[in-house]
Scaffold this active site. Structure first.
Site, PDB file in Angstrom:
ATOM      1  N   PRO A 164       0.815  -1.216   0.000  1.00  0.00           N
ATOM      2  CA  PRO A 164       0.000   0.000   0.000  1.00  0.00           C
ATOM      3  C   PRO A 164       0.851   1.269   0.000  1.00  0.00           C
ATOM      4  O   PRO A 164       0.345   2.360  -0.266  1.00  0.00           O
ATOM      5  CB  PRO A 164      -0.828  -0.112   1.282  1.00  0.00           C
ATOM      6  CG  PRO A 164      -0.180  -1.170   2.108  1.00  0.00           C
ATOM      7  CD  PRO A 164       0.612  -2.039   1.173  1.00  0.00           C
ATOM      8  N   GLU A 223       3.130  -7.075   8.065  1.00  0.00           N
ATOM      9  CA  GLU A 223       3.373  -5.625   7.953  1.00  0.00           C
ATOM     10  C   GLU A 223       4.150  -5.265   6.692  1.00  0.00           C
ATOM     11  O   GLU A 223       4.151  -4.127   6.261  1.00  0.00           O
ATOM     12  CB  GLU A 223       4.121  -5.112   9.182  1.00  0.00           C
ATOM     13  CG  GLU A 223       3.305  -5.170  10.469  1.00  0.00           C
ATOM     14  CD  GLU A 223       1.976  -4.433  10.354  1.00  0.00           C
ATOM     15  OE1 GLU A 223       1.973  -3.251   9.998  1.00  0.00           O
ATOM     16  OE2 GLU A 223       0.937  -5.073  10.607  1.00  0.00           O
ATOM     17  N   ARG A 239      -5.724  -7.859 -20.365  1.00  0.00           N
ATOM     18  CA  ARG A 239      -6.704  -7.277 -21.291  1.00  0.00           C
ATOM     19  C   ARG A 239      -6.042  -6.523 -22.441  1.00  0.00           C
ATOM     20  O   ARG A 239      -6.653  -6.316 -23.473  1.00  0.00           O
ATOM     21  CB  ARG A 239      -7.628  -6.308 -20.540  1.00  0.00           C
ATOM     22  CG  ARG A 239      -8.551  -6.986 -19.544  1.00  0.00           C
ATOM     23  CD  ARG A 239      -9.291  -5.953 -18.702  1.00  0.00           C
ATOM     24  NE  ARG A 239      -9.994  -4.977 -19.529  1.00  0.00           N
ATOM     25  CZ  ARG A 239     -11.125  -5.195 -20.170  1.00  0.00           C
ATOM     26  NH1 ARG A 239     -11.727  -6.347 -20.051  1.00  0.00           N
ATOM     27  NH2 ARG A 239     -11.671  -4.250 -20.907  1.00  0.00           N
ATOM     28  N   ASP A 287     -12.664   1.464 -22.999  1.00  0.00           N
ATOM     29  CA  ASP A 287     -12.809   1.324 -21.545  1.00  0.00           C
ATOM     30  C   ASP A 287     -12.725   2.659 -20.816  1.00  0.00           C
ATOM     31  O   ASP A 287     -12.066   3.581 -21.303  1.00  0.00           O
ATOM     32  CB  ASP A 287     -11.652   0.479 -20.978  1.00  0.00           C
ATOM     33  CG  ASP A 287     -11.858  -1.004 -21.189  1.00  0.00           C
ATOM     34  OD1 ASP A 287     -12.987  -1.409 -21.475  1.00  0.00           O
ATOM     35  OD2 ASP A 287     -10.859  -1.727 -21.053  1.00  0.00           O
TER      36      ASP A 287
END
Ligand code: ADE
Length: 250
Positions: free
Chosen positions: A89, A116, A154, A169
């Protein structure tokens, strides 16, 4: 494209890789995915992959030795130099332009952290990029790895039966996609916008551009601030290859 996934939960990927378009793409050899269990590179009785953080704090950290041995085992096989990504993250945010750039790489290695995170020294030694799929925290890098793989797949020629749908898209030209309609013409007294039945390609394109702009302004105004969004949009809607120009689903 060759993808190698380093994880302590390889089974998370089994149905993802064995269903639908991705399974077909693997069968056709459009991409390959190898799963490497980091735990296979431990040497203790408990197959330990994590340890407490130096300096204190909650949670556990992925140990450097098994992960580095897992990476070395793949590098020892030879082949093109992989672009190594650590899913976290705290990485660079994934968006469509970056998906396109990563999809060009011949060989990708994806490190799926858990707990973590991963000991920084392995990342310093091996990783080319920290990558986040969004500003929220998941239990590990496995779901983000699947998100990245699907988004890249894709874009591989031959993955989608109608590759023009990729160009259309959301995000492909910088705006969110316009709304879509199919038959019946009237559903619960709601009609399909008449312009879409007109067969007039320029009017359809103008309508869709207007809808895409309105939706983006309402839901993601930040996208309109991006540097080249209007240039990309105008180019897209004026291209002769644009699906908006070639289709007539009256
Ligand atoms: N691992 C945990 N949360 C993540 C996120 N948002 N993106 C990438 N990897 C992650």
């Amino acid at each position: 494209m060759k993808i190698e996934i380093l994880t302590i939960f390889p089974d998370i990927f089994s149905s993802f890789l064995s269903e639908s378009l991705l399974a077909k793409a693997l069968a056709k050899g459009l991409l390959t995915v190898d799963l490497i269990n980091i735990r296979d590179f431990t040497h203790d009785r408990h197959r330990t992959v994590d340890d407490r953080p130096y300096g204190g704090g909650p949670g556990m950290v992925i140990k450097p030795e098994p992960l580095s041995e897992a990476i070395d085992s793949r590098l020892a096989l030879g082949g093109p130099k992989p672009f190594i990504i650590n899913l976290t993250p705290s990485g660079r945010l994934l968006e469509q332009v970056l998906v396109g750039q990563l999809a060009q790489k011949e060989r990708l290695m994806l490190i799926c952290g858990r707990y973590e995170g991963v000991d920084q020294r392995v990342l310093d030694l091996y990783s080319d990029m920290d990558l986040s799929i969004g500003d929220y925290v998941l239990n590990g890098g496995e779901v983000p790895a699947m998100v990245l793989i699907e988004a890249m797949a894709r874009l591989i020629p031959g993955f989608l039966s109608d590759s023009s749908s990729v160009q259309d898209d959301s995000h492909s030209y910088g705006l969110l996609e316009h709304p879509l309609y199919t038959r019946p013409r009237v559903f619960r007294s709601l009609s399909v916008p008449p312009v879409l039945l007109s067969g007039h390609h320029a009017q359809v394109a103008a309508y869709r551009l207007g809808e895409a702009m309105a939706k983006t302004r309402a839901v993601r105004p930040d996208l309109l601030e991006k540097k080249d969004v209007m240039e990309r949009t105008i180019m897209f809607f004026s291209q002769s290859s644009s699906p908006l120009k070639g289709k007539d689903n009256k």
